[in-house]
Design a protein around this motif. Structure first.
Motif, PDB file in Angstrom:
ATOM      1  N   ARG A  69       0.832  -1.206   0.000  1.00 30.73           N
ATOM      2  CA  ARG A  69       0.000   0.000   0.000  1.00 30.73           C
ATOM      3  C   ARG A  69       0.867   1.257   0.000  1.00 30.73           C
ATOM      4  NH1 ARG A  69      -3.133  -1.510   3.767  1.00 30.73           N
ATOM      5  NH2 ARG A  69      -1.996  -0.577   5.515  1.00 30.73           N
ATOM      6  N   GLY A  72       2.082   2.168  -3.389  1.00 34.18           N
ATOM      7  CA  GLY A  72       1.076   2.505  -4.386  1.00 34.18           C
ATOM      8  C   GLY A  72       0.439   1.323  -5.077  1.00 34.18           C
ATOM      9  N   TRP A  73       0.767   0.107  -4.632  1.00 29.17           N
ATOM     10  CA  TRP A  73       0.167  -1.084  -5.237  1.00 29.17           C
ATOM     11  C   TRP A  73      -1.228  -1.301  -4.657  1.00 29.17           C
ATOM     12  CZ3 TRP A  73       2.920  -5.108  -8.210  1.00 29.17           C
ATOM     13  CH2 TRP A  73       4.175  -4.660  -8.665  1.00 29.17           C
ATOM     14  N   GLN A 117      -1.471  -5.365  -7.659  1.00 22.64           N
ATOM     15  CA  GLN A 117      -1.128  -4.885  -8.988  1.00 22.64           C
ATOM     16  C   GLN A 117      -0.848  -3.392  -8.960  1.00 22.64           C
ATOM     17  OE1 GLN A 117      -4.273  -4.999 -11.899  1.00 22.64           O
ATOM     18  NE2 GLN A 117      -5.845  -4.711 -10.354  1.00 22.64           N
ATOM     19  N   LEU A 118      -0.113  -2.958  -9.960  1.00 20.23           N
ATOM     20  CA  LEU A 118       0.186  -1.547 -10.152  1.00 20.23           C
ATOM     21  C   LEU A 118      -0.103  -1.225 -11.608  1.00 20.23           C
ATOM     22  CD1 LEU A 118       1.403   1.050  -8.846  1.00 20.23           C
ATOM     23  CD2 LEU A 118       3.613   0.326  -9.795  1.00 20.23           C
ATOM     24  N   ASP A 120      -0.276   0.255 -15.306  1.00 19.42           N
ATOM     25  CA  ASP A 120       0.722   0.914 -16.143  1.00 19.42           C
ATOM     26  C   ASP A 120       0.009   1.397 -17.406  1.00 19.42           C
ATOM     27  OD1 ASP A 120       3.140   1.846 -17.123  1.00 19.42           O
ATOM     28  OD2 ASP A 120       3.666  -0.076 -18.034  1.00 19.42           O
ATOM     29  N   ARG A 127      -0.033  -3.907 -16.813  1.00 18.03           N
ATOM     30  CA  ARG A 127       0.086  -3.726 -15.373  1.00 18.03           C
ATOM     31  C   ARG A 127       1.222  -4.584 -14.821  1.00 18.03           C
ATOM     32  NH1 ARG A 127      -5.132  -7.352 -13.199  1.00 18.03           N
ATOM     33  NH2 ARG A 127      -4.557  -9.238 -14.351  1.00 18.03           N
ATOM     34  N   HIS A 128       1.777  -4.127 -13.722  1.00 17.89           N
ATOM     35  CA  HIS A 128       2.667  -4.942 -12.914  1.00 17.89           C
ATOM     36  C   HIS A 128       1.783  -5.707 -11.933  1.00 17.89           C
ATOM     37  CE1 HIS A 128       6.116  -2.489 -14.286  1.00 17.89           C
ATOM     38  NE2 HIS A 128       5.284  -1.469 -14.154  1.00 17.89           N
ATOM     39  N   HIS A 129       2.076  -6.970 -11.710  1.00 20.42           N
ATOM     40  CA  HIS A 129       1.275  -7.696 -10.728  1.00 20.42           C
ATOM     41  C   HIS A 129       2.099  -8.789 -10.064  1.00 20.42           C
ATOM     42  CE1 HIS A 129       0.849 -10.432 -14.147  1.00 20.42           C
ATOM     43  NE2 HIS A 129       0.336 -11.339 -13.348  1.00 20.42           N
ATOM     44  N   ALA A 183      10.490  -0.757  -5.821  1.00 19.90           N
ATOM     45  CA  ALA A 183       9.288  -0.021  -5.441  1.00 19.90           C
ATOM     46  C   ALA A 183       9.060  -0.087  -3.935  1.00 19.90           C
ATOM     47  CB  ALA A 183       8.076  -0.573  -6.182  1.00 19.90           C
TER      48      ALA A 183
END
Length: 259
Positions: A69, A72-73, A117-118, A120, A127-129, A183
């Motif tokens: 969190r 930012g995920w 996930q983040l 993109d 997305r990044h996951h 990150a």
């Protein structure tokens, strides 16, 4: 006789390289007994090998939640009819779905415990996951260990094996492993890193959707800040690897980048 000496010397050098030096580059002695002999790859619900384990965390569940969190995920939604229709609309209509679900993968015979996930871009197509499985309660310094598979969704398409709609991942899994570590580190959520042996080095890996990937086979483990005591901006040193592990990684990344 001089020529014979040369032949013997060349043969001796070859034997040392082929049977001692080079094999040592591709092996890593695992000193963590709890991980010895573990299969370090996930599986789909059909039993097909999925994404390999390439990341992990040490910490209690609230600390893991806090770490992501703070970076930012977003915690991914469960897979339901509603969430599935929502992510389909996100991709088709190019609109946001920041908590879009991830397809289930299995490790140790069970589905992931947590998934983040983040995004993109605008839609859930890119997305990044990461998926995480809790392995034990008191594994490292009386704290739980989580093993995870991190990858980057680069597009949406059909699985090469089942023809089901799925995300296709980017091939460089080590880059995504480092992205997640950086990150969480920048957010001040990680106190230290270390690495363990994972699935092993490969240039021709293939996941449950049929996507090819390459990896040096290492798993990056982050020790999470206790009680969510974040320290943003504090430098976190990378793991201190044996030279042959770094050499092996360089070889894989050089060859993988050419593929």
């Amino acid at each position: 006789m001089h020529g014979l000496h040369i032949v013997v010397a060349v043969l001796a050098i070859w034997l040392v390289l082929a049977y001692l030096a080079l094999p040592a580059i591709w092996k890593r002695a695992e000193r963590q007994a709890v991980l010895a002999g573990r299969e370090m790859v996930t599986r789909t619900s059909q039993g097909i090998e999925g994404d390999p384990i390439n990341f992990g965390l040490v910490g209690e569940e609230p600390e893991v939640l806090c770490a992501f969190r703070s970076a930012g995920w977003i915690l991914a939604d469960s897979v339901t009819l509603r969430s599935s229709l929502k992510i389909a609309g996100s991709v088709a209509l190019h609109r946001p779905d920041p908590a879009a679900p991830v397809s289930p993968l299995f490790y140790d015979g069970r589905v992931e415990d947590l998934a983040f996930q983040l995004p993109d871009g605008v839609s859930a197509a890119h997305r990044h996951h990461i998926r995480l499985w809790r392995i034990g309660d008191k594994v490292f310094h009386d704290r739980p260990l989580w093993l995870a598979s991190a990858s980057y969704d680069r597009s949406v398409g059909l699985s090469h094996f089942t023809l089901q709609v799925t995300h296709h991942i980017g091939p460089d899994l080590d880059a995504e492993r480092e992205f997640v570590g950086q990150a969480l580190g920048k957010a001040g959520a990680i106190r230290s890193f270390f690495q363990i042996q994972g699935v092993g080095p490969t240039l021709r890996g293939k996941n449950g959707g049929g996507d090819r990937y390459f990896t040096d086979g290492e798993v990056l483990i982050g020790v999470v800040a206790e009680n969510c005591q974040l320290n943003p901006g504090a430098p976190v040193a990378p793991p201190d690897n044996p030279p042959h592990v770094d050499l092996r990684s360089s070889i894989i990344h050089t060859l993988g980048g050419r593929g």
